[in-house]
Motif scaffolding. Sequence first.
Motif, PDB file in Angstrom:
ATOM      1  N   TRP A  10      30.565  11.635  64.553  1.00  0.00           N
ATOM      2  CA  TRP A  10      31.614  13.109  64.281  1.00  0.00           C
ATOM      3  C   TRP A  10      31.634  13.758  65.105  1.00  0.00           C
ATOM      4  O   TRP A  10      32.148  15.059  66.206  1.00  0.00           O
ATOM      5  CB  TRP A  10      31.816  12.566  63.391  1.00  0.00           C
ATOM      6  CG  TRP A  10      32.850  14.529  62.992  1.00  0.00           C
ATOM      7  CD1 TRP A  10      32.209  14.887  62.027  1.00  0.00           C
ATOM      8  CD2 TRP A  10      33.656  14.704  63.076  1.00  0.00           C
ATOM      9  NE1 TRP A  10      32.486  15.994  61.503  1.00  0.00           N
ATOM     10  CE2 TRP A  10      33.978  15.426  62.272  1.00  0.00           C
ATOM     11  CE3 TRP A  10      34.509  14.445  63.109  1.00  0.00           C
ATOM     12  CZ2 TRP A  10      34.847  16.499  62.152  1.00  0.00           C
ATOM     13  CZ3 TRP A  10      35.640  14.982  63.989  1.00  0.00           C
ATOM     14  CH2 TRP A  10      35.483  16.647  63.293  1.00  0.00           C
TER      15      TRP A  10
ATOM     16  N   LEU B 172      32.729  17.007  67.996  1.00  0.00           N
ATOM     17  CA  LEU B 172      32.993  18.320  67.937  1.00  0.00           C
ATOM     18  C   LEU B 172      32.017  19.181  69.408  1.00  0.00           C
ATOM     19  O   LEU B 172      32.980  20.381  69.268  1.00  0.00           O
ATOM     20  CB  LEU B 172      32.428  18.640  66.893  1.00  0.00           C
ATOM     21  CG  LEU B 172      32.794  18.237  65.566  1.00  0.00           C
ATOM     22  CD1 LEU B 172      31.626  18.926  64.214  1.00  0.00           C
ATOM     23  CD2 LEU B 172      34.913  18.993  64.752  1.00  0.00           C
TER      24      LEU B 172
ATOM     25  N   TYR C 117      36.590  17.930  71.477  1.00  0.00           N
ATOM     26  CA  TYR C 117      37.442  19.101  70.626  1.00  0.00           C
ATOM     27  C   TYR C 117      36.911  20.335  71.228  1.00  0.00           C
ATOM     28  O   TYR C 117      37.452  21.934  70.875  1.00  0.00           O
ATOM     29  CB  TYR C 117      37.457  19.339  69.299  1.00  0.00           C
ATOM     30  CG  TYR C 117      37.962  17.906  68.482  1.00  0.00           C
ATOM     31  CD1 TYR C 117      39.212  18.006  68.028  1.00  0.00           C
ATOM     32  CD2 TYR C 117      37.335  16.924  67.310  1.00  0.00           C
ATOM     33  CE1 TYR C 117      39.249  16.857  67.930  1.00  0.00           C
ATOM     34  CE2 TYR C 117      37.648  15.999  67.898  1.00  0.00           C
ATOM     35  CZ  TYR C 117      39.185  15.306  67.406  1.00  0.00           C
ATOM     36  OH  TYR C 117      39.867  14.262  66.902  1.00  0.00           O
TER      37      TYR C 117
ATOM     38  N   ILE D 291      34.306  22.129  69.925  1.00  0.00           N
ATOM     39  CA  ILE D 291      34.073  23.086  69.236  1.00  0.00           C
ATOM     40  C   ILE D 291      32.415  23.849  68.879  1.00  0.00           C
ATOM     41  O   ILE D 291      31.701  23.533  68.901  1.00  0.00           O
ATOM     42  CB  ILE D 291      34.319  22.767  67.644  1.00  0.00           C
ATOM     43  CG1 ILE D 291      35.389  22.482  67.361  1.00  0.00           C
ATOM     44  CG2 ILE D 291      34.256  23.809  66.384  1.00  0.00           C
ATOM     45  CD1 ILE D 291      36.177  23.244  67.462  1.00  0.00           C
TER      46      ILE D 291
ATOM     47  N   GLU E  12      30.889  27.901  65.317  1.00  0.00           N
ATOM     48  CA  GLU E  12      33.058  27.769  64.519  1.00  0.00           C
ATOM     49  C   GLU E  12      32.260  26.404  63.857  1.00  0.00           C
ATOM     50  O   GLU E  12      33.242  25.769  63.085  1.00  0.00           O
ATOM     51  CB  GLU E  12      33.766  27.418  65.490  1.00  0.00           C
ATOM     52  CG  GLU E  12      34.622  28.817  65.873  1.00  0.00           C
ATOM     53  CD  GLU E  12      34.979  30.087  65.202  1.00  0.00           C
ATOM     54  OE1 GLU E  12      36.084  29.496  64.633  1.00  0.00           O
ATOM     55  OE2 GLU E  12      34.647  30.724  65.022  1.00  0.00           O
ATOM     56  N   LYS E  13      31.547  25.468  64.020  1.00  0.00           N
ATOM     57  CA  LYS E  13      31.006  24.548  63.711  1.00  0.00           C
ATOM     58  C   LYS E  13      31.117  24.782  61.646  1.00  0.00           C
ATOM     59  O   LYS E  13      31.939  23.398  61.093  1.00  0.00           O
ATOM     60  CB  LYS E  13      29.905  24.492  63.636  1.00  0.00           C
ATOM     61  CG  LYS E  13      29.440  22.852  63.154  1.00  0.00           C
ATOM     62  CD  LYS E  13      27.941  21.746  64.320  1.00  0.00           C
ATOM     63  CE  LYS E  13      27.634  20.534  63.260  1.00  0.00           C
ATOM     64  NZ  LYS E  13      26.384  20.404  63.614  1.00  0.00           N
TER      65      LYS E  13
ATOM     66  N   LYS F 271      37.198  22.097  55.836  1.00  0.00           N
ATOM     67  CA  LYS F 271      35.776  22.702  56.938  1.00  0.00           C
ATOM     68  C   LYS F 271      36.562  21.518  58.114  1.00  0.00           C
ATOM     69  O   LYS F 271      37.507  20.663  58.024  1.00  0.00           O
ATOM     70  CB  LYS F 271      35.226  23.205  57.174  1.00  0.00           C
ATOM     71  CG  LYS F 271      34.522  21.243  55.781  1.00  0.00           C
ATOM     72  CD  LYS F 271      33.005  21.807  55.189  1.00  0.00           C
ATOM     73  CE  LYS F 271      33.054  20.444  53.948  1.00  0.00           C
ATOM     74  NZ  LYS F 271      32.120  20.599  53.450  1.00  0.00           N
ATOM     75  N   HIS F 272      36.420  21.535  59.013  1.00  0.00           N
ATOM     76  CA  HIS F 272      36.002  20.925  59.939  1.00  0.00           C
ATOM     77  C   HIS F 272      35.213  19.059  59.320  1.00  0.00           C
ATOM     78  O   HIS F 272      34.558  19.117  59.213  1.00  0.00           O
ATOM     79  CB  HIS F 272      34.815  20.863  61.425  1.00  0.00           C
ATOM     80  CG  HIS F 272      35.966  22.143  62.152  1.00  0.00           C
ATOM     81  ND1 HIS F 272      36.681  21.605  63.131  1.00  0.00           N
ATOM     82  CD2 HIS F 272      35.079  23.284  62.590  1.00  0.00           C
ATOM     83  CE1 HIS F 272      37.152  23.244  63.584  1.00  0.00           C
ATOM     84  NE2 HIS F 272      36.132  24.111  63.335  1.00  0.00           N
ATOM     85  N   GLY F 273      36.836  17.879  59.390  1.00  0.00           N
ATOM     86  CA  GLY F 273      35.513  17.153  59.199  1.00  0.00           C
ATOM     87  C   GLY F 273      36.575  16.412  57.462  1.00  0.00           C
ATOM     88  O   GLY F 273      36.935  15.574  56.713  1.00  0.00           O
TER      89      GLY F 273
END
Length: 462
Positions: free
Chosen positions: A389, A393, A402, A404, A408-409, A425-427
């Motif tokens: 994952w 990102l 993606y 990122i 921005e992570k 948030k991401h995820g």
Amino acid sequence: MATFASENVFKGILTSLPKPGGGEYGRFYSLPALNDPRIERLPYSISILLESAIRNCDNFKVTQKDVENIINWENTSQNQTEIPFMPARVLLQDATGVPVLVDLASMRDAMKNLGGDPNKISPLIPGELVIDHSVQIPGELVIDHSVQVDVARSENAMQANIEFEFQRNKERFGFLKWGSSAFDNVLVVPPGSGIVHQVNLEYLGRVVFNTGGILYPDSVIGTDSHTPMIDGLGIAGWGVGGIEAEAAMLGQPMSMILPCVVGFKLFGKLNDGVTATDLVLTVTQMLRNHGVVGKFIEFYGEGVSQLSLPDRATIANMCPEYGATMAFFPVDDVTLEYLRLTGRCEETAHQERIYTSYLQLDLADIESCVSGPKRPHDRVCLKDMKADWHACLHNKVGFKGYEISKGEKDKVVKFSFQGHPAELKHGSVVIAAITSCTNTSNPSVMLGAGLVAKKACELGLE
């Protein structure tokens, strides 16, 4: 070239199958009675094509040359040889079944207008129609394998949705009910009975047909892409288009290229905690890498006996995902036990076989894994999920990427949801659903999904 049908030239190999207490179950076309050593080494799936050709050989629709081409499969399968195939039955869902019955009704009208007997228009082989798709719902939206969800999160949700479905599609369902009684060889399974290929597995599949005292292997072509699920029961079946299905119902042989067959040897045993889903994702990845488009897969080896019938059906159901025409599990004791469990009689039910190519898999090597994220053969082992994952990102935009930036992570967006503060948030999980066209036959996986759903609700997931 013959211009009309003649008597079956293979009638001399019709053999009686005696009952233990006297009498006989019926007669069958015995392949060993041909005394051809090539037949003993044919894959079981090709033997089903051969039996069908022999049984239907009239030197018009099916010729002796067609039979010879199948017997000589080891050589002819390499040359794109075309053969006719006449399945034992045809499987339809309502999206394709309605047009078929409309065509048959139109043919009856035409027959009547010409002064003939309209009752002569009926399928020559069984056509079984399972109503499992929404035929028509508001907004012109078709939901595959489902009714529209009008009611949810209540104990009577299923029954309420089925009642709405009957109200919406009253005219069409009435037409289908008429068709089931108006035509010979037409069976309509009503809404709410289940997904078409699941009903086929649990109820419609015979394994062995007995028609007029002649016994022969069950085989089916269906208008649902997951028709191969029935291969897990030792029944040859695959998906076709609506025109091919209708032609077969009317007695027209299906023209097909004699396929190559990949022998897939299984050995060992699945470890505790490893599911059929983990197995099928691994098998799918192997078959996609091997290249099996347009081919039959046939499973063999000691590991096959370690797989339950639902596990086999799960593997076979994924044929469209790895590209094969069929994924066949020959009939064995597991098959017969499943027939008993589902209320069918097991009475309806060696030498090393040769294959075009070979694969093998130790079941003990299967690990827990997840699909994708976009394609089932791009599986990720569960233990590698977190690292995978994070890699997605940072990867460039594209498949599994993606792009990122590091800044921005860890970005968090705060907002209000139904009067309560929330953040993304991401995820973050924004949509959660447990649904499957593949695992519907697998009780253990369904129980596991139910436990996941229960725990998710307890943790506050809505």
